[in-house]
Enzyme design. Structure first.
Site, short mmCIF file in Angstrom:
data_model
loop_
_atom_site.label_atom_id
_atom_site.label_comp_id
_atom_site.label_asym_id
_atom_site.label_seq_id
_atom_site.Cartn_x
_atom_site.Cartn_y
_atom_site.Cartn_z
N LYS A 76 29.38 68.98 34.99
CA LYS A 76 28.56 68.18 35.89
C LYS A 76 27.09 68.30 35.46
CE LYS A 76 27.05 68.00 40.77
NZ LYS A 76 27.25 68.52 42.14
N ASP A 87 19.69 67.25 42.40
CA ASP A 87 20.50 66.68 43.47
C ASP A 87 19.70 66.67 44.78
OD1 ASP A 87 22.45 65.81 45.18
OD2 ASP A 87 23.68 67.62 45.08
N LYS A 119 19.38 65.97 51.39
CA LYS A 119 19.59 67.37 51.73
C LYS A 119 18.46 67.82 52.66
CE LYS A 119 22.22 68.91 47.72
NZ LYS A 119 23.47 69.14 48.47
N ASP A 146 21.97 71.98 39.50
CA ASP A 146 23.19 71.20 39.66
C ASP A 146 23.73 70.66 38.32
OD1 ASP A 146 25.07 70.62 41.54
OD2 ASP A 146 24.17 68.72 42.19
N ASP A 184 25.78 62.51 48.93
CA ASP A 184 25.57 63.88 48.46
C ASP A 184 26.84 64.45 47.81
OD1 ASP A 184 24.19 66.17 47.94
OD2 ASP A 184 24.23 66.94 50.01
N GLU A 233 28.12 63.65 45.07
CA GLU A 233 27.90 62.86 43.85
C GLU A 233 28.56 63.45 42.62
OE1 GLU A 233 25.89 65.15 44.86
OE2 GLU A 233 25.52 66.21 42.98
N ARG A 261 31.54 64.74 42.12
CA ARG A 261 32.90 64.22 41.89
C ARG A 261 32.85 62.77 41.41
NH1 ARG A 261 34.27 65.47 48.17
NH2 ARG A 261 32.68 67.03 47.76
N1 BES Z 1 25.57 70.21 44.32
C1 BES Z 1 26.12 70.21 45.62
C2 BES Z 1 26.95 71.46 45.91
C3 BES Z 1 26.19 72.73 45.93
C4 BES Z 1 25.46 73.09 47.05
C5 BES Z 1 26.23 73.58 44.85
C6 BES Z 1 24.77 74.29 47.06
C7 BES Z 1 25.52 74.77 44.85
C8 BES Z 1 24.80 75.13 45.97
C9 BES Z 1 27.02 68.98 45.84
O1 BES Z 1 26.62 67.85 45.16
C10 BES Z 1 26.99 68.67 47.28
O2 BES Z 1 25.95 68.28 47.75
N2 BES Z 1 28.12 68.83 47.96
C11 BES Z 1 28.22 68.55 49.35
C12 BES Z 1 29.47 67.73 49.55
C13 BES Z 1 29.62 67.21 50.94
C14 BES Z 1 28.54 66.20 51.23
C15 BES Z 1 30.99 66.60 51.09
C16 BES Z 1 28.32 69.88 50.09
O3 BES Z 1 29.00 70.78 49.60
O4 BES Z 1 27.68 70.00 51.12
ZN ZN Z 2 25.46 68.12 43.52
MN MN Z 3 25.24 66.68 46.26
#
Ligand code: BES
Ligand code: ZN
Ligand code: MN
Length: 578
Positions: free
Chosen positions: A347, A352, A359, A372, A432, A434, A436
């Site tokens: 990734k 992000d 966020k 990220d 968010d 993103e 996947r």
């Molecule tokens: N990059 C984040 C996941 C992440 C968060 C990695 C904190 C490391 C530390 C990912 O893109 C994300 O934002 N995931 C969301 C998904 C949700 C919106 C379904 C999450 O985990 O909150």
């Molecule tokens: Zn992310």
């Molecule tokens: Mn994200």
């Protein structure tokens, strides 16, 4: 733009900068086989081959931050058989287990090596270890300054109760590196109190894990400080674990892998205004040019991704001003036939923000979201190490979709429907989620390369961190065999992975009323639903495993990257060498 090893032309990457008050800054992507060259605006910007990152796109980004080009002196690591008492240098460190610290009724050490050192030092070691409560526990250490001996300091470093674990030996190396730093030492030697009892194989892996720990522990990322300090440590001698070609080969290997780990840390630590997708593409191209005997680079720009119908990747990329790239390096051994084809995918979200599902809130840690692209960094770190190790019989594709997840009038909206390169339609319920989305098109692309197995690495979900904490990564795969292979590689690499279930019944929650699927449902079990989502883009012929490493990619105490995943991935690829 399309680059490959045979390109003789040079390409210019024009970066579009949102602030027109800044002078026009351009940067050159030097050709794969081309020499260093000047920028077309006359100012010269030389790509550094001595340091780990090339950084040549970095100048063109916000804030005028230019990382210092630090030439890091190599730490010489050698294996020797000399009497500990004869060794000359700054610090002699001895790794001891709790068992090694056992005393007889006269409170003398039972371990022969400790006995010998202690009597030479007039009982100083037994005295100091009692006084300082040193019992050989992992993480404990004592360092004593000595007058008039061949070595200036002696250190005892705890290995804990479990010996023969990569993690324990690597931690020992890291502790020695810290001791060397605080004593400003330039030469250290390290020995194990009970090396005698170890098999040849264990001696080799102990030596290599200690070397890795010392090298990575010595590394400090000070490229962004005005006055960077250089580490004092120059040489490490490993005593009593054997000498000769076998251990030398092992040490050389750990040196290559640790420099890969350092490269990964540098990529992840670099802020998003420096490490743009374009900078990441250039790093990849730089690796390919350094090892052009075995690597080729293909870098697709947005236009080319459109031709490949990568609507899922392009949906995420749509808001960004910095151009996005789909990066593909290919390793082929320079001779002999290929028996196995593999792919590593990472990734590559260089920042992000969350997009329109911004966020916000206390735990969203938007300021950490430069990390990220840690999955992408591991893919390139592994590529760099593998290109030097040159395993036979295996072809490896390194694939990174690289873009920012930003907000703008051109950006994807919550509710938009994207069409991925396999034709499947995705209703974006959360911008968010993103990672996947970009990996979906990468998995389709990799599935078409004729690979047998593929592993993706991603800082994918907060849910995985909730489940496993900050030190353990989750793995998800329908394949028992691949799970076993990767877990074994992680054991050798000294990294903590835990297999999680791919619970198919949860797919129910990812159905869309209007498209083929949504990209995010409820947060319950999101590490699993994210994996099930990605599975929709994997060809059934290909074995696939996903690593969710949002926690372990980052050291939350020191607030720096860990390089997590690199050793495991290199080990996994080497398993397939023939
Ligand atoms: N990059 C984040 C996941 C992440 C968060 C990695 C904190 C490391 C530390 C990912 O893109 C994300 O934002 N995931 C969301 C998904 C949700 C919106 C379904 C999450 O985990 O909150
Ligand atoms: Zn992310
Ligand atoms: Mn994200």
């Amino acid at each position: 733009m399309f680059f490959n090893k045979n390109d003789t032309k040079r390409y210019l990457l024009q970066l579009h900068h949102p602030l027109s008050c800044l002078p026009l800054l351009t940067s050159c992507l030097h050709s794969i086989n081309g020499p260093l060259q000047k920028l077309n605006n006359g100012s010269s910007q030389i790509l550094s081959f001595g340091s780990y990152m090339a950084h040549s796109v970095a100048l063109a980004t916000l804030g005028l931050t230019k990382p210092n080009q630090i030439q890091r002196p190599k730490i010489l690591i050698a294996a020797r058989e000399v009497d500990l008492l004869e060794w000359k240098g700054d610090i002699l460190a001895v790794g001891v287990t709790e068992k090694d610290m056992a005393r007889d009724p006269n409170s003398k050490f039972q371990n022969l090596i400790l006995q010998k050192l202690d009597s030479k030092l007039g009982g100083l070691l037994s005295e100091a270890s009692s006084e300082e409560d040193f019992s050989g526990k992992s993480g404990q250490s004592i360092v004593l300054r000595l007058p008039a001996l061949g070595f200036k300091r002696i250190g005892l470093v705890g290995l804990g109760s479990v010996v023969s674990s990569t993690i324990a030996y690597r931690t020992l190396g890291e502790t020695i590196a810290a001791a060397a730093k605080s004593a400003q030492a330039s030469s250290v030697a390290v020995a194990l109190a009970s090396a005698e009892g170890l098999s040849v194989e264990s001696k080799l892996s102990a030596a290599s894990a200690m070397a890795t720990g010392i090298v990575s522990g010595t590394f400090e990322d000070n490229r962004f400080k005005l006055e960077p300090k250089t580490p004092t440590l120059k040489s490490v001698e490993i005593l009593g674990l054997g000498t000769g070609p076998e251990i030398e080969k092992k040490l050389k290997y750990s040196e290559v892998v640790s420099s890969g780990v350092i490269f990964v840390k540098e990529l992840v630590n670099a802020p998003a205004n420096v490490l743009t997708p374009g900078a990441l593409a250039e790093e990849a191209k730089n690796i390919a040019s350094l090892y052009s005997d075995v690597l080729t680079a293909t870098i697709l720009d947005v236009e080319q991704c459109k031709e490949l119908k990568m609507g899922s990747f392009l949906g995420v990329a749509a808001a960004a001003t910095n151009p996005s790239y789909f990066i593909h390096l290919c390793y082929k051994p320079s001779s002999g036939s290929v028996k196995t084809k593999l792919a590593l995918l990472g990734k590559g979200i260089t920042f992000d923000s969350g997009g329109y599902n911004l966020k916000i809130g206390a735990n969203s840690s938007i300021e950490l979201m430069k990390k990220d692209m840690a999955g992408a960094a591991v893919v390139f770190g592994a590529a760099k190490a593998i290109a030097q190790i040159k395993p036979a019989g295996v072809e490896v594709h390194f694939i990174v979709p690289a873009c920012e997840n930003m907000i703008s009038g051109t950006g994807m909206r919550p509710g938009d429907i994207l069409t991925a390169s396999n034709g499947k339609r995705i209703e974006v319920t959360d911008t968010d989620a993103e990672g996947r989305l970009i990996l979906a098109d990468a998995l389709v692309y990799a599935s078409k390369l004729g690979v047998e197995k593929m592993v993706d690495l991603a800082t994918l979900t907060g849910a995985c961190i909730t489940a496993l904490g900050r030190s353990v990564a989750g793995i998800f795969t329908p394949s028992e065999d691949l799970a076993k292979e990767v877990l074994e590689a992680a054991d050798v690499g000294g990294e903590k992975l835990w297999r999680m279930p791919l619970e198919e019944s949860y797919w129910e929650t990812m159905k869309s009323s209007i498209a083929d699927m949504i990209n995010a449902g409820s947060l319950d079990g999101d590490a699993i639903t994210a994996s099930l989502f990605m599975k929709q883009f994997v060809d059934e012929e290909v074995e696939w495993l996903h690593i969710d490493m949002g926690g372990p990619a980052w050291d939350y105490k020191k607030n720096i990257a860990t390089g997590f995943g690199t050793t495991t991935m290199v080990e996994w690829v080497l398993k397939h060498s023939s």
